[in-house]
Scaffold this active site. Sequence first.
Site, mmCIF file in Angstrom:
data_model
loop_
_atom_site.group_PDB
_atom_site.id
_atom_site.type_symbol
_atom_site.label_atom_id
_atom_site.label_comp_id
_atom_site.label_asym_id
_atom_site.label_seq_id
_atom_site.Cartn_x
_atom_site.Cartn_y
_atom_site.Cartn_z
ATOM 1 N N ASP A 76 1.938 -3.359 -1.750
ATOM 2 C CA ASP A 76 0.550 -2.980 -2.011
ATOM 3 C C ASP A 76 -0.064 -3.852 -3.112
ATOM 4 O O ASP A 76 -0.664 -3.363 -4.052
ATOM 5 C CB ASP A 76 0.477 -1.489 -2.384
ATOM 6 N N GLU A 117 -4.522 6.853 -0.056
ATOM 7 C CA GLU A 117 -3.924 6.429 -1.319
ATOM 8 C C GLU A 117 -4.970 6.225 -2.399
ATOM 9 O O GLU A 117 -4.808 6.646 -3.539
ATOM 10 C CB GLU A 117 -3.137 5.126 -1.099
ATOM 11 N N GLU A 118 -6.066 5.567 -2.024
ATOM 12 C CA GLU A 118 -7.025 5.101 -3.037
ATOM 13 C C GLU A 118 -7.592 6.211 -3.897
ATOM 14 O O GLU A 118 -7.813 6.028 -5.088
ATOM 15 C CB GLU A 118 -8.164 4.305 -2.378
ATOM 16 N N HIS A 155 -10.707 -3.991 -4.731
ATOM 17 C CA HIS A 155 -11.695 -2.894 -4.824
ATOM 18 C C HIS A 155 -13.140 -3.386 -4.808
ATOM 19 O O HIS A 155 -14.026 -2.646 -5.213
ATOM 20 C CB HIS A 155 -11.476 -2.054 -6.084
ATOM 21 N N HIS A 208 -0.425 1.443 2.334
ATOM 22 C CA HIS A 208 -1.464 2.454 2.586
ATOM 23 C C HIS A 208 -2.523 1.860 3.484
ATOM 24 O O HIS A 208 -2.905 0.694 3.345
ATOM 25 C CB HIS A 208 -2.041 3.047 1.305
ATOM 26 N N ASP A 211 -6.016 -5.129 0.075
ATOM 27 C CA ASP A 211 -5.679 -3.795 -0.444
ATOM 28 C C ASP A 211 -6.029 -2.747 0.574
ATOM 29 O O ASP A 211 -7.136 -2.239 0.581
ATOM 30 C CB ASP A 211 -6.412 -3.565 -1.763
#
Lengths: 463, 463
Positions: free
Chosen positions: A350, A322-323, A420, A276, A288
């Site tokens: 991922d 995606e997130e 994140h 992603h 990420d």
Amino acid sequence: MQAIIVLLAALLAMPPATALGNDRDRTAAERILEAALADHHAYHRLAWLTDRIGPRITGSANLEKAIEWATEEFRNDGQENVHTEPVAVPHWVRGKETARVVSPTVHPVVITALGGSISTPEGGITAEVVAVDNYDELKLLGEEVRGKIVLYTRPIVRNGGREAGYGSAATYRVTGATEAAKLGAVAAMNRSLGTAAYRLPHTGMMRYEDGIPKIPAASISAEDSELIQRLLAAGEKVTLHFELGCRNLPMAASANVVAEIRGREKPEQVVILACHFDSWDLGTGAIDDGAGCIMVMESLRIIRAAGLTPRRSLRGVLYTGEENGLWGGKAYALAHAAETGNIVAALESDAGAGAPLGFGVSAGAGAVELLTEWAAPLAVIGADAVRDGGGGADISPLKPYGVPQIGQRQDTTYYFDWHHSMADTLDKVDPDLLAKNVAAMAVLGFALAEAEETVPRLPEALE
Amino acid sequence: MQAIIVLLAALLAMPPATALGNDRDRTAAERILEAALADHHAYHRLAWLTDRIGPRITGSANLEKAIEWATEEFRNDGQENVHTEPVAVPHWVRGKETARVVSPTVHPVVITALGGSISTPEGGITAEVVAVDNYDELKLLGEEVRGKIVLYTRPIVRNGGREAGYGSAATYRVTGATEAAKLGAVAAMNRSLGTAAYRLPHTGMMRYEDGIPKIPAASISAEDSELIQRLLAAGEKVTLHFELGCRNLPMAASANVVAEIRGREKPEQVVILACHFDSWDLGTGAIDDGAGCIMVMESLRIIRAAGLTPRRSLRGVLYTGEENGLWGGKAYALAHAAETGNIVAALESDAGAGAPLGFGVSAGAGAVELLTEWAAPLAVIGADAVRDGGGGADISPLKPYGVPQIGQRQDTTYYFDWHHSMADTLDKVDPDLLAKNVAAMAVLGFALAEAEETVPRLPEALE
């Protein structure tokens, strides 16, 4: 004419199959490995994506700039059928973020809003905190929750797996606000889903439920969660003041980016290499999932540059959105529903760019054995272990159509330290390990597209 | 009467010296070890200091609250001669802090002002960045520095020691602004002096020099420093915008906190147990140096509770104002100059509460051998290694008077991950290791005050 030359080159480069069965692929694998490990091209690409473009949250100009960049890069690499496929994505923007314990003592609290959260009223919210480890504890509190801030304190453990890792606590981040709101809470917070303690807040998606009041949701640092827990354990009433200025704006335009190496024999049959392309807004999304997208781009680049044209088509897809809810993955499955019978496998990375360990596969019986054979050339870099069960978020919407799901596996010992958070930056990626990850994806991807056999499909599960 | 009972109890508790020489101390040591390791009293005290009082920067109400608390605690523990000694300390307050790279791309930069720094003009400063590893590189740039922001990029290495650890780069934080200003720079920044990479800024003291223009000084996170270095290495001109709202206010009133166990034979002779009670404002000062102060408080508590009254006086001193210039330590040495001939040793702990390893000593010839003998009972907790060279910042102003300097040594593998940052919080302290540290300080402190011999003094170096 050019296609014929490429085809001839590919055929010449491959010795005929022997009794050992897959010398042809081994040789391709060896050439791919050599090319992938020869330099830090992948790392430099990731550096451009993260340093020059930066965070790529949906709705941001950065994400669309990254999409343009990748499209251009794919074209420069000589890929075929390079295009974008439009996807509407959420547009949530972070605002002011402040928090502090105001009694029994005053302490600043490190906070970050969760993606999708509403703001607090201007001036913030001041309320008592109740702490719970899980939903059972929340329900036991019952009416005590009304008017309060619910703090979900469950920690996650390094390499904790299903029992104690990220997955074991993410539900409180995603649905914690809704469950708290059902009992009349005014806000929900969770202990950051991170495996290190550097006063670092980790964001992530949260979801509201129709018919349930929307309350602000945020993560606080592990240290601040533990401070509040200690004060509560001492019998204190703990009051928190916080303010969030985040907002949900109208849906924005984005796109999945697609590029192909068209197959030489069965171009209509497709192997998807997936990642992603969006990230959270705090860091630059190096692990990420910038790294995964660079693996996809570099796999196609290296295979093409080596003059290897597989039997079937290899299709790179950099998914958007995606997130905050698999928007790109869901849109892709819908738009390509008619084609899914020809998607022979989807392989996603991922989980950062730690040392590649191998693959996990969710497919029909015999898939593990087939992949084990094809991944064997990756033993030289320790990336040949294939286990049952695996996949990736973006390719999961293809699962109901029976498409075999393959996840590239990495050492994730430190992944959730940075995931994140604003510390998801380029320095967390080792150039050599990234190169090995490119090799792993490219070797297996090529084998999936080249082998005579295909991975047994999953039973279709569509209504 | 009570003093006689205490004295008798102490004498009864000690078997007579044997041919082995120090059975008397050994027995006291065993009792101290047992008491220190029996519970987590020390940890709970540290929890109160850090959770209930919090950060203790000079000039803050918190520091004075902590001083009141410690005075009260010393009295509750039954210590003698409990009092405070006034010290004037700097009063610097942090304000607004924002920074971002504005070209060639836009990136937020995590920044924290250095203690003592002036503010930027309202609205901030926007200037080009030049990066240097050291002062030689700075001087080579010469006129190129004028009008720019100097970024000192030297990283520090985990357990890097004198060559590559904290000490090897701290000078750029302390005097970097002055050296940059001499060449006409508009601001100085340094890569955070930290050994982990979690986008965490570390503050610390900086100093201006009379006659040199004062320019704002700040630390930026390791990640941001590396990002800027990569852009510069690619030949880009990097421009930064930042704003600091910190201010230097008039000097404030503070105090050193003193408490004693009066010696039974030579009360005028004194062993000082030392730490600093102030901390930076970002974290709660659990490792720097709350832990050291708890060791001092607990050493006196345990020795007194065990009914052990040493030959000489044991004096705990919680120094104020260490972080921004040894104000408490300097004031103490001045005020007690006439007494220094009776200060037989000073023992400080100011490196967190990692596993205690032993001690370092700077004193006259034979000191290592003496301390090695006295620290021998600490072998059971691995804290018996004595090496040449050591001391502590707060006791260093006693050095010119010849007072033997002893530093308590800990495993500092992770210390500089959190040092001077908002992650210096209670959770970084292990209750068992803190108890062992208390045992180490109490055993050696008691031996220093009890033994017939004293540590050979340093040559006096007063003008």
